[in-house]
Design a protein around this motif. Structure first.
Motif, PDB file in Angstrom:
ATOM      1  N   TYR A 125       0.814  -1.225   0.000  1.00  0.00           N
ATOM      2  CA  TYR A 125       0.000   0.000   0.000  1.00  0.00           C
ATOM      3  C   TYR A 125       0.844   1.270   0.000  1.00  0.00           C
ATOM      4  O   TYR A 125       0.327   2.363  -0.190  1.00  0.00           O
ATOM      5  CB  TYR A 125      -0.962  -0.009   1.194  1.00  0.00           C
TER       6      TYR A 125
ATOM      7  N   TYR B 156       0.600   4.099  -2.525  1.00  0.00           N
ATOM      8  CA  TYR B 156      -0.691   4.803  -2.595  1.00  0.00           C
ATOM      9  C   TYR B 156      -0.876   5.825  -1.469  1.00  0.00           C
ATOM     10  O   TYR B 156      -1.801   6.614  -1.495  1.00  0.00           O
ATOM     11  CB  TYR B 156      -1.847   3.799  -2.526  1.00  0.00           C
ATOM     12  N   ILE B 157       0.011   5.748  -0.458  1.00  0.00           N
ATOM     13  CA  ILE B 157      -0.211   6.592   0.726  1.00  0.00           C
ATOM     14  C   ILE B 157      -0.235   8.097   0.403  1.00  0.00           C
ATOM     15  O   ILE B 157      -1.177   8.787   0.797  1.00  0.00           O
ATOM     16  CB  ILE B 157       0.819   6.276   1.848  1.00  0.00           C
TER      17      ILE B 157
ATOM     18  N   VAL C 132      -3.545   9.262  -1.075  1.00  0.00           N
ATOM     19  CA  VAL C 132      -4.674   9.191  -0.151  1.00  0.00           C
ATOM     20  C   VAL C 132      -4.603  10.348   0.846  1.00  0.00           C
ATOM     21  O   VAL C 132      -5.610  11.011   1.134  1.00  0.00           O
ATOM     22  CB  VAL C 132      -4.699   7.825   0.579  1.00  0.00           C
TER      23      VAL C 132
ATOM     24  N   TYR D 270       5.711   7.581   7.338  1.00  0.00           N
ATOM     25  CA  TYR D 270       4.362   7.033   7.505  1.00  0.00           C
ATOM     26  C   TYR D 270       4.370   5.986   8.602  1.00  0.00           C
ATOM     27  O   TYR D 270       5.412   5.451   8.949  1.00  0.00           O
ATOM     28  CB  TYR D 270       3.881   6.408   6.191  1.00  0.00           C
TER      29      TYR D 270
ATOM     30  N   SER E 231      -1.216   5.273   8.705  1.00  0.00           N
ATOM     31  CA  SER E 231      -1.203   5.748   7.307  1.00  0.00           C
ATOM     32  C   SER E 231      -1.464   4.573   6.372  1.00  0.00           C
ATOM     33  O   SER E 231      -2.209   4.682   5.396  1.00  0.00           O
ATOM     34  CB  SER E 231       0.140   6.373   6.904  1.00  0.00           C
ATOM     35  N   THR E 232      -0.832   3.440   6.696  1.00  0.00           N
ATOM     36  CA  THR E 232      -1.006   2.254   5.858  1.00  0.00           C
ATOM     37  C   THR E 232      -2.435   1.737   5.944  1.00  0.00           C
ATOM     38  O   THR E 232      -3.039   1.389   4.932  1.00  0.00           O
ATOM     39  CB  THR E 232      -0.033   1.139   6.300  1.00  0.00           C
TER      40      THR E 232
ATOM     41  N   THR F 109      -4.866   3.829   4.024  1.00  0.00           N
ATOM     42  CA  THR F 109      -4.682   3.614   2.593  1.00  0.00           C
ATOM     43  C   THR F 109      -5.203   2.245   2.159  1.00  0.00           C
ATOM     44  O   THR F 109      -5.853   2.118   1.122  1.00  0.00           O
ATOM     45  CB  THR F 109      -3.194   3.774   2.235  1.00  0.00           C
TER      46      THR F 109
ATOM     47  N   TRP G 211      -8.895   2.402   1.921  1.00  0.00           N
ATOM     48  CA  TRP G 211      -9.274   3.085   0.676  1.00  0.00           C
ATOM     49  C   TRP G 211      -9.148   2.141  -0.515  1.00  0.00           C
ATOM     50  O   TRP G 211     -10.040   2.028  -1.340  1.00  0.00           O
ATOM     51  CB  TRP G 211      -8.375   4.322   0.486  1.00  0.00           C
ATOM     52  N   TYR G 212      -8.026   1.418  -0.556  1.00  0.00           N
ATOM     53  CA  TYR G 212      -7.766   0.503  -1.673  1.00  0.00           C
ATOM     54  C   TYR G 212      -8.833  -0.599  -1.738  1.00  0.00           C
ATOM     55  O   TYR G 212      -9.351  -0.937  -2.794  1.00  0.00           O
ATOM     56  CB  TYR G 212      -6.379  -0.115  -1.504  1.00  0.00           C
TER      57      TYR G 212
END
Ligand code: ARG
Length: 591
Positions: A277, A280-281, A284, A321, A325-326, A329, A332-333
């Motif tokens: 992920y 992508y952080i 996001v 991060y 944070s992970t 994200t 979200w993913y």
């Protein structure tokens, strides 16, 4: 026809609820939002009861045109207005208006037989979602995979299986911790110990946990090493090739170790670790920032959550991060890229606040609806500690953590010894002995975990879990094997019988067993939607008890009712096997 099928849809409880819904509408016409309250009876007056009378009475009393006098009269009216149905044999009203229903034993018998012919899948829960993520097991690279991860693996596997049984596509995700700051020191230590690190494999490194400990020691005492390790994290995260390679190497060694445990447990998972992920952080966090959700606090970037005094940190003050944070994200993913409608996380209860916080942040961002009853939905499945017999956190010696592989070895060794003691070494092939010992041993470990309400701590006790009496996997597996042997010894083909023979439930113990069998559908639905494996365990144990009562009081082979009773044995075995399957336990057929 379609309409008849619709009317027939649902489990026993839902079917009754539909009938009572119609009755309630007729009892108080035009009254909106009366949800039928139907539950299995605990008393002897019936099989199910409808508990709406009292609540309805307090809602309608004193209204013009209402002629009832008190809850019992409302109960009488509910009973009178119940539509005709082949399901119901008789009704009565008890106490302050409870409407008791006695089910028709012919209807019950017919439906058990239908299941035998059409398959147990016809009793699967019906959920309104198509795809779910179950995030479970999720150990951390190079750190120990401890009993907490074992719990997560066992509970998560069962939840995933129940959802799959309900025709939901499940993404079984292993969210391994493969991106922490620990990699800085691990990589530097690897470079130091193995200049040709690319050829290094697990045999050279030996125990990865020991490797971790050693490097941690260096980190703590050697300032120069510590400095190099911290720089290594940055070099890894900026994608420097040599660092990426070393990282991949360490992950691979860890992965092979984890996979051995999964293979032994028969658990299937797909790894998408924290590192996945990472790219992508930034996007996001930028989107959350543009929505005005991210604020500056003590040099960090955070999201404030109503009612919680600490904020969710999404960018640390050093710009790095973190776990949150992970997780933001990944959520979200899973929602937007993987289009999952239910995202389930299985970890110890200690992480509850973390989940609570980022779920709330996701609601603020509009990713999840505010109402928890609506999909898409995120759920944290927390569980308690595993305790040793001394009542403290489970450890082998006073300081060591328990190695999972050792636990499984011991479970198998002990169950094998028990089988040998029962004379099985002479009766069975070595392979049969091995396989049974494994099924029973691993099954015992899983069941001992799953049978408790997951939120409570439980004591890990080999003697208890491997006892062949009481609520254990051993007892249940033996019970199933005994049913199979009764059917085998009858010499009858139940495949033929179920098509030509007929089930009757005339004896009280036949009827009780039949009712319990029919309740499988609603119980598995409850266990699945409430994320409670122990509900299914309790059902399975009670099924076995019902069967024992039936078998001690009703002669099967050689009786006038042999066909029907063999079919009841078969139905019991089928339902037991489905329970075992959902609990990740391999059934045995011979004992
Ligand atoms: N690696 C974490 C641990 O060992 C568990 C991760 C759970 N999943 C998640 N998405 N946070 O505690």
């Amino acid at each position: 026809t379609m309409a008849a099928e619709q009317e027939n849809a649902g489990n026993l409880k839902q079917k009754l609820a539909k009938l009572f819904q119609l009755s309630l509408e007729a009892t108080v016409p035009g009254e909106p939002d009366i949800e039928p309250l139907v539950a299995a009876c605990t008393a002897k007056f019936g099989d199910y009861q409808c508990n709406n009378a009292m609540g309805l009475w307090s809602k309608i009393k004193g209204r013009p045109g209402i002629e009832f006098r008190g809850p019992p009269a409302v109960g009488q009216a509910i009973m009178k207005n119940l539509p005709q149905s082949e399901m119901i044999e008789s009704c009565s009203v008890a106490g302050p208006g409870f409407v008791n229903v006695v089910l028709s034993k012919n209807w019950m018998a017919k439906n058990i037989q239908k299941m035998l012919v059409d398959g147990i899948e016809t009793w699967a829960p019906k959920l309104s979602i198509k795809r779910a993520v179950v995030d479970f097991s999720s150990p951390n690279i190079a750190k120990e995979m401890h009993v907490g991860h074992l719990r997560s693996t066992i509970i998560g596997d069962t939840l995933a299986s129940m959802l799959e049984f309900s025709n939901v596509e499940v993404l079984r995700r292993n969210h391994v911790g493969d991106w922490g700051t620990q990699f800085g020191m691990l990589i530097e230590f690897l470079f130091e110990k193995f200049p040709n690190f690319e050829d290094v494999n697990e045999t050279a490194i030996g125990d990865l946990q020991a490797f971790y400990k050693e490097s941690k020691q260096r980190f703590d005492v050697d300032a120069e090493f510590k400095d190099r390790a911290q720089k290594a994290v940055v070099r890894l995260q900026s994608g420097e090739q040599m660092y990426r390679k070393a990282w991949a190497q360490i992950c691979e060694i860890s992965r092979r170790e984890f996979d051995q445990v999964y293979q032994r447990l028969g658990v299937h998972l797909e790894e998408k670790g924290e590192s996945f992920y990472n790219p992508y952080i930034p996007g996001v966090i930028e989107a959350l920032t543009n929505q005005g959700l991210v604020e500056e606090s003590k040099g960090a970037r955070v999201i404030f959550i109503e009612g919680i005094n600490i904020p969710l940190i999404v960018v640390k003050s050093d710009g790095g991060y973190n776990y949150a944070s992970t997780d933001m994200t990944a959520l979200w993913y899973r929602l937007t890229e993987e289009k999952a409608e239910w995202i389930i996380y299985v970890t110890d209860v200690g992480q509850q606040q973390h989940f609570d916080m980022f779920f709330k942040a996701a609601k603020r961002a509009g990713w999840l609806p505010a109402d928890d009853r609506q999909y898409p939905k995120a759920s944290h499945v927390g569980f308690g500690l595993v305790l040793g017999e001394d009542g403290k956190r489970f450890r082998t010696r006073s300081t060591e953590v328990v190695r999972l592989a050792d636990l499984l070895d011991e479970a198998k060794t002990r169950s094998k010894a028990a089988l040998i003691e029962r004379g099985k070494a002479a009766e069975w092939t070595e392979e049969e002995l091995e396989q049974t010992a494994e099924a029973v041993g691993y099954g015992a470990v899983k069941y001992a975990d799953l049978k408790n309400n997951r939120l409570t701590n439980y004591t890990f006790d080999f003697d208890q879990m491997l006892n062949d009496k009481g609520n254990t996997a051993v007892y249940l597996l033996y019970a199933h094997a005994r049913i199979c042997s009764i059917i085998r010894k009858s010499g009858k083909d139940t495949g033929e019988l179920k098509k030509t023979g007929k089930i009757v439930l005339d004896h009280a113990d036949e009827r009780a067993l039949g009712l319990h069998l029919l309740q499988f559908a609603e119980v598995v639905e409850e266990a699945c939607t409430n994320l409670l494996p122990n509900v299914l365990c309790e059902y399975l144990y009670n099924l076995s008890e019902n069967y024992t009562r039936f078998y001690s009081n009703c002669q099967v082979v050689g009786s006038a009712e042999e066909t029907s009773r063999l079919l009841l044995c078969e139905a019991t075995a089928v339902v037991m096997r489905k329970c075992f399957f959902l609990l990740g336990i391999k059934p045995v057929y011979k004992i």
